[in-house]
Design a protein around this motif. Structure first.
Motif, PDB file in Angstrom:
ATOM      1  N   UNK A 241       3.989   1.726  -1.049  1.00 57.14           N
ATOM      2  CA  UNK A 241       4.677   1.963  -2.320  1.00 57.14           C
ATOM      3  C   UNK A 241       3.711   2.502  -3.369  1.00 57.14           C
ATOM      4  N   UNK A 242       2.518   1.933  -3.377  1.00 57.94           N
ATOM      5  CA  UNK A 242       1.518   2.369  -4.353  1.00 57.94           C
ATOM      6  C   UNK A 242       1.164   3.840  -4.136  1.00 57.94           C
ATOM      7  N   UNK A 243       0.887   4.174  -2.878  1.00 57.32           N
ATOM      8  CA  UNK A 243       0.505   5.555  -2.582  1.00 57.32           C
ATOM      9  C   UNK A 243       1.657   6.505  -2.887  1.00 57.32           C
TER      10      UNK A 243
ATOM     11  N   UNK B 295       3.927   6.085  -5.107  1.00 58.27           N
ATOM     12  CA  UNK B 295       4.027   6.178  -6.567  1.00 58.27           C
ATOM     13  C   UNK B 295       2.990   7.167  -7.108  1.00 58.27           C
ATOM     14  N   UNK B 296       1.740   6.946  -6.727  1.00 56.42           N
ATOM     15  CA  UNK B 296       0.649   7.785  -7.241  1.00 56.42           C
ATOM     16  C   UNK B 296       0.834   9.242  -6.800  1.00 56.42           C
TER      17      UNK B 296
ATOM     18  N   UNK C 123       0.830  -1.199   0.000  1.00 57.19           N
ATOM     19  CA  UNK C 123       0.000   0.000   0.000  1.00 57.19           C
ATOM     20  C   UNK C 123       0.870   1.257   0.000  1.00 57.19           C
TER      21      UNK C 123
END
Lengths: 470, 419
Positions: free
Chosen positions: B65-67, B69-70, B63
């Motif tokens: 890393x995704x956040x 990234x976005x 979660x």
């Protein structure tokens, strides 16, 4: 707006995540609704009002369709019929009227003017959803939603709004009213979304470019091999595009605490067409089964009636995909095969070696896409002539080797990705070294897939939306 | 997750499994759960199991890393200043669209906004490069019409378009008939033809030698064709030939046409870091830049007049382009409809040159051989006062030289303006 766009990833999604997780529980559905309306209005600034009208109709008819409250009254039935007439009417008007006019004009040599309306994106998806909601209320399977915002949020929920899956109200009824987002679910959502994005942007768009390149070649540059490469490319494109969208929808749903049903289950590993349709666009085939096939009597009224029912369902399934002869033909094609399998062939097929069953199923699936891919009838016929070498074109030409050499690796990846191999590998790794897998491998794969997808999007690569006709 | 709920979902999964094979047998309506329903339930169970063995860390990493990234891209894109032009892709970038309700209603505003977002995305150039190299890793050696060839060459695919060639040669023939001075045509093959051996296996191209032969047959008697078959010096990353290629071809032309050689001597200046137009078509991180050589004659004196632009200079070199990406534009600063150059060349001869951009690299040598050179680029010489044949008379040209590369003859649609 497409999920596969820079705008969605780095503006829309970022914003909706922040706002959604900041606001208190009571506002969460409202936030989803507002963002979903923006999402829809992004591409359809006018038709968003049509969708809101549809929601309103569903809301009112839903409330009045509740039979438990109105025993011995005709009102629920009237409400149900109103919902049916509205939704079917909407689809007929926007999607099919011009097709009918065109054909009437052709047959009668008349000159009725076409409506020339743009098809509202996703109309077939949300009409089916609102319709199933009202029918389920009428059947007493779900309670009518009293809160307009909740119902509107359900219908317009942006993850599944424009390309499905057709999420039924009963699937997320509880989640709509009370749901708890959780970290594990969010993490699974992220994983799923990344997989879907990669399927769409890295695989489908890449191989889709090959199909559009090949199908645009003049007849003088066509070859039998090239025609097969083209249709196989399309076979991969439509699967990875469509299931990629479904994955992204399911993934986004999870981020916000929803669990949608699966829509695809490795359709290309099917060993019969019956099997294929249990694995392909599951939300659509179950919709037709539950709201058309079974109400028509299913298999309960004798063999002959069952055959008729099957043909009706598959005709409608085909026609649902677009107002054109080829989609109808595509539906009928599968209807006939399914009937044949059901009546005789499946029993024979079961005894054949697995390889033959798979080749049989894949061949028919690919030929089916040959019907589906060409809306122009003469192009469709011509492509089939090319496929079977009936148009005097060479077996192969110099471009075919170039294409094969340029796409060989991609084809291998596509084949592997069509099977559950990666999934099984993941499960195995998850068991043997769960910590490394969960903390390093999975997140790393997610990040790489996201980065590569963004690179493709930034590179202005071929990025079509295939469901304008749906 | 509550115990009850877990139990419920397990039951549901069981139920679904049992029903999987029990196809619609009268109790149809209760059959709404299908095989597909199994997986969320199973996933839930797996999730619980994962929580039990303490695998939450993986979820946090995923979660986070995704956040990162976005939001990283979102914030960086918001903060970083917008660019007007992409040197790498050699094109203008979309700017923030102007808002109007009319545009919004038609969906144009959001469409432009998406183009803007995509053009101004953070790390755009690196991302485009990454995309090119991933495609290369997939084995795509033909991208955007160019081949990745051996020795770092990027070669542009050539597919003959006979219709266009025939039409263009027709216009050239008509033109040649309208003047009564010698008309020479210098036809330059492209790198893809001369470096065939460097092409990847299975590359598909038509033969330019055959195209040249065809052109030779089509050309009227009053046009002499000089096909520069010996040219072998091209940039690796640009679609043009090098100064050496142009110099050698010009010398060959003089010799073959029986004209006196020029005795000018040149100083050579080297400029590195040149990423050309073919690089822009498929920018790969592995592409090495070219060198550009500038030939200057220390004894040369020139007056370069850009007719339409009302501008004069004393050299053909526009040096500010050496600092830009498109370094080939150092010759004249690009292409112009009419440029007249007078020099202190001894011959006293006057020529009119009909040209494409290949000719630009040859000009430094041409202007030392002829005293007066008029360069016409048909791509920009439209609706002018005089036709080209009238110009020949007006300027008292002794000779017309056409300088074109094969790809140009095969694709350009402006020869019609010769009429």
């Amino acid at each position: 707006m497409l999920f596969s766009s820079i705008t969605f990833l780095f503006a829309f999604l970022a914003l909706v995540l922040i706002v959604y997780f900041i606001v208190p529980r009571v506002c969460k559905n409202a936030v989803l609704l507002v963002f979903s309306l923006v999402f829809y209005a992004w591409g359809e600034p006018v038709y968003v009002f049509l969708m809101l009208a549809s929601v309103t109709v569903a809301y009112l008819t839903g409330i009045f369709a509740d039979r438990s409250k109105r025993k011995n009254s005709k009102i629920p039935l009237i409400a149900l019929l109103t919902a049916i007439v509205w939704n079917i009417g909407l689809m007929l008007f926007f999607k099919y009227t011009d097709f009918f006019i065109l054909n009437v004009n052709n047959i009668l040599k008349s000159d009725i003017k076409l409506l020339g309306l743009a098809l509202p994106i996703g109309i077939s998806f949300y009409s089916f959803q609102t319709l199933s909601y009202v029918i389920d209320v009428y059947r007493g399977e779900v309670k009518a939603q009293k809160n307009f915002i909740n119902l509107a949020a359900y219908v317009s929920l942006f993850p599944q709004l424009i390309a499905g899956p057709i999420v039924r109200y009963q699937t997320i009824e509880d989640q709509l009213n009370y749901r708890r987002e959780s970290l594990p679910q969010f993490a699974r959502g992220v994983k799923r979304f990344a997989i879907g994005l990669g399927k769409k942007v890295i695989l489908a768009n890449n191989i889709g470019a090959l199909f559009s390149q090949l199908s645009a070649l003049p007849q003088s540059e066509q070859s039998v091999l090239g025609a097969w490469l083209g249709i196989i490319a399309y076979t991969f494109q439509i699967y990875f595009d469509f299931s990629g969208y479904s994955d992204m929808a399911i993934g986004l749903g999870k981020m916000f605490g929803f669990d949608f049903l699966e829509n695809f289950n490795y359709p290309y590993i099917s060993d019969s067409i019956t099997d294929f349709w249990r694995r392909w666009h599951i939300s659509l085939s179950t919709w037709f089964r539950d709201y058309v096939y079974i109400p028509l009597g299913g298999n309960r009224k004798g063999k002959a009636r069952q055959c008729l029912n099957i043909m009706i369902v598959w005709f409608l399934t085909g026609f649902w995909h677009g107002a054109n002869w080829n989609f109808m033909l595509w539906g009928i094609y599968f209807g006939v095969i399914l009937l044949f399998e059901k009546l005789v062939w499946l029993n024979v097929l079961k005894k054949l070696p697995s390889l033959i069953r798979h080749v049989y199923a894949l061949f028919l699936i690919v030929v089916g896409w040959g019907i589906f891919a060409f809306e122009d009838t003469s192009a469709l016929i011509n492509n089939f002539k090319n496929l079977f070498g009936l148009s005097g074109i060479p077996l192969a030409n110099r471009s075919d080797m170039l294409i094969l050499s340029n796409y060989a690796i991609m084809f291998v990846i596509l084949v592997i990705a069509s099977t559950p191999l990666f999934k099984k590998l993941g499960e195995k790794l998850g068991k043997t070294c769960p910590a490394v897998y969960g903390c390093v491998i999975e997140p790393a794969v997610m990040l790489v897939v996201m980065a590569v997808s963004v690179a493709y999007l930034a590179g202005n690569s071929f990025n079509p939306f295939l469901y304008f006709r749906f | 997750m509550g115990k009850n709920k877990r139990k419920k979902s397990k039951n549901r999964a069981k139920k679904a499994r049992n029903m999987k094979y029990a196809e619609n047998n009268g109790a149809g309506r209760s059959l709404k759960k299908t095989a597909a329903d199994v997986s969320p339930a199973e996933e839930k169970a797996a999730e619980d199991a994962a929580v039990n063995v303490g695998l939450r860390a993986g979820d946090i990493v995923m979660a986070a890393l995704f956040l990162l990234f976005i939001f990283g891209f979102a914030v960086a894109g918001f903060i970083s200043p917008d660019r007007d032009f992409s040197q790498m892709e050699n094109r203008s970038l979309e700017q923030f669209p102007e808002f109007s309700f009319e545009k919004l209603k038609k969906g144009e505003f959001t469409e432009d906004l998406e183009k803007y977002m995509s053009d101004q995305v953070f790390l755009k150039d690196s991302l485009v490069t990454l995309k090119t190299d991933i495609d290369r890793a997939f084995g795509k050696n033909l991208q955007n019409g160019v081949y990745f060839a051996k020795d770092g060459y990027i070669l542009q695919q050539y597919l003959e378009n006979r219709e266009v060639i025939d039409e263009n040669i027709g216009y050239i023939n008509d033109f040649a008939q309208s003047v009564d001075i010698p008309v020479d045509m210098i036809l330059v093959p492209n790198a893809v033809e001369q470096h065939k051996d460097k092409l990847p296996p299975f590359a598909v191209n038509d033969s330019q030698a055959q195209s040249a032969e065809h052109i030779g047959q089509l050309l009227g008697e009053n046009v002499s064709l000089y096909y520069m078959d010996d040219t072998d010096s091209y940039y690796r990353t640009d679609h043009h030939w090098t100064s050496e290629g142009a110099k050698k071809a010009f010398e060959e032309y003089l010799e073959r046409s029986g004209q006196e050689k020029s005795d000018a001597e040149y100083n050579v200046e080297t400029v590195g870091g040149f990423y050309g137009t073919l690089y822009s078509k498929a920018p790969s991180a592995f592409t090495k830049p070219d060198e550009l050589h500038l030939y200057t004659n220390p004894d040369g004196e020139y007056k370069v007049e850009y007719v339409k632009e009302n501008k004069t200079a004393d050299t053909v070199y526009e040096r500010e382009f050496l600092d830009k990406k498109d370094k080939y534009s150092v010759f004249f600063g690009g292409n112009f409809s009419q440029v007249r150059i007078s020099s202190n060349a001894k011959s006293g001869e006057k020529v009119l040159v009909l040209k494409d951009s290949y000719a630009n690299a040859m000009m430094p040598f041409i202007i030392d051989r002829y005293s007066e050179v008029t360069m016409i680029d048909m791509r920009y010489y439209h609706f002018e006062e005089n036709t080209v044949s009238q110009l020949c008379e007006l300027y008292g040209a002794d000779r017309v030289i056409l300088i074109y590369n094969m790809d140009f003859i095969n694709s350009d649609r402006n020869f019609i303006w010769l009429d």
